[in-house]
Design a protein around this motif. Sequence first.
Motif, PDB file in Angstrom:
ATOM      1  N   ALA A  73      32.935  39.801  35.990  1.00  0.00           N
ATOM      2  CA  ALA A  73      33.331  40.038  37.386  1.00  0.00           C
ATOM      3  C   ALA A  73      32.673  39.016  38.316  1.00  0.00           C
ATOM      4  N   ASP A  74      31.375  38.725  38.066  1.00  0.00           N
ATOM      5  CA  ASP A  74      30.665  37.726  38.881  1.00  0.00           C
ATOM      6  C   ASP A  74      31.303  36.347  38.753  1.00  0.00           C
ATOM      7  N   LEU A  75      31.851  36.059  37.581  1.00  0.00           N
ATOM      8  CA  LEU A  75      32.504  34.763  37.355  1.00  0.00           C
ATOM      9  C   LEU A  75      33.919  34.719  37.928  1.00  0.00           C
ATOM     10  N   GLY A  76      34.405  35.875  38.395  1.00  0.00           N
ATOM     11  CA  GLY A  76      35.750  35.928  38.957  1.00  0.00           C
ATOM     12  C   GLY A  76      36.851  36.045  37.921  1.00  0.00           C
ATOM     13  N   LEU A  77      36.503  36.500  36.726  1.00  0.00           N
ATOM     14  CA  LEU A  77      37.536  36.686  35.704  1.00  0.00           C
ATOM     15  C   LEU A  77      38.438  37.852  36.092  1.00  0.00           C
ATOM     16  N   GLN A  78      39.660  37.818  35.630  1.00  0.00           N
ATOM     17  CA  GLN A  78      40.593  38.905  35.888  1.00  0.00           C
ATOM     18  C   GLN A  78      40.019  40.214  35.334  1.00  0.00           C
ATOM     19  N   PRO A  79      40.222  41.336  36.024  1.00  0.00           N
ATOM     20  CA  PRO A  79      39.671  42.617  35.560  1.00  0.00           C
ATOM     21  C   PRO A  79      40.048  42.965  34.112  1.00  0.00           C
ATOM     22  N   ASP A  80      41.304  42.674  33.725  1.00  0.00           N
ATOM     23  CA  ASP A  80      41.688  43.005  32.345  1.00  0.00           C
ATOM     24  C   ASP A  80      40.948  42.125  31.334  1.00  0.00           C
ATOM     25  N   ALA A  81      40.642  40.886  31.692  1.00  0.00           N
ATOM     26  CA  ALA A  81      39.883  39.992  30.808  1.00  0.00           C
ATOM     27  C   ALA A  81      38.439  40.474  30.689  1.00  0.00           C
TER      28      ALA A  81
END
Length: 189
Positions: A73-81
């Motif tokens: 989440a901190d890296l801005g990855l998509q929630p499903d990822a």
Amino acid sequence: MTTDNAVLDFLLSRRSRPAKMLATPVPDRSQMTQLLAAAARVPDHGKLEPWRFIVLTAAANAKLAQSVAKRGADLGLQPDACEKAAACFADSPLIVAVVASPKPSEKIPQIEQTLSAGAVCLSLVNAALASGWGACWLTGWAATDKEILASLGLAPQEWIAGFIHIGTSAATPPERPRPDIDSLTEWRE
């Protein structure tokens, strides 16, 4: 020349088990020590042991899953990822993190040390499968993320060569297409 047909048959038919198909029970400490000893019998020129092991139980995997979800989440990855990456750890009953730990050497190049760490990963999977356990080798972004690596206690020059998931195989996966050896092989005389 003697051929050990049982070993050759095993190698020709071996099949990793997907991590999501692995469950308890898992190898106990004594069994794991034997699997790790088998995994460590790989080419290691210079006897540098450019790898080490971190055995992660279900409780440790649950904590790691939380760290992976937060970091994703901190890296801005998509929630499903983020969810998929975290579930890979949360759902696993036992993981061995094979840590690539290159050593300074004038004689043994780092690539050779990296290949040795990769050989450990495959040897651990094969040892687990040969012992009747299910196993697979995974990596993913968490294997190289500096914060995740630091949370596992890795030194700055270390990284994860593989997360080896081991457990009881809940089902046999379908066979998959295998490489066409003739198209990949060049013979020179």
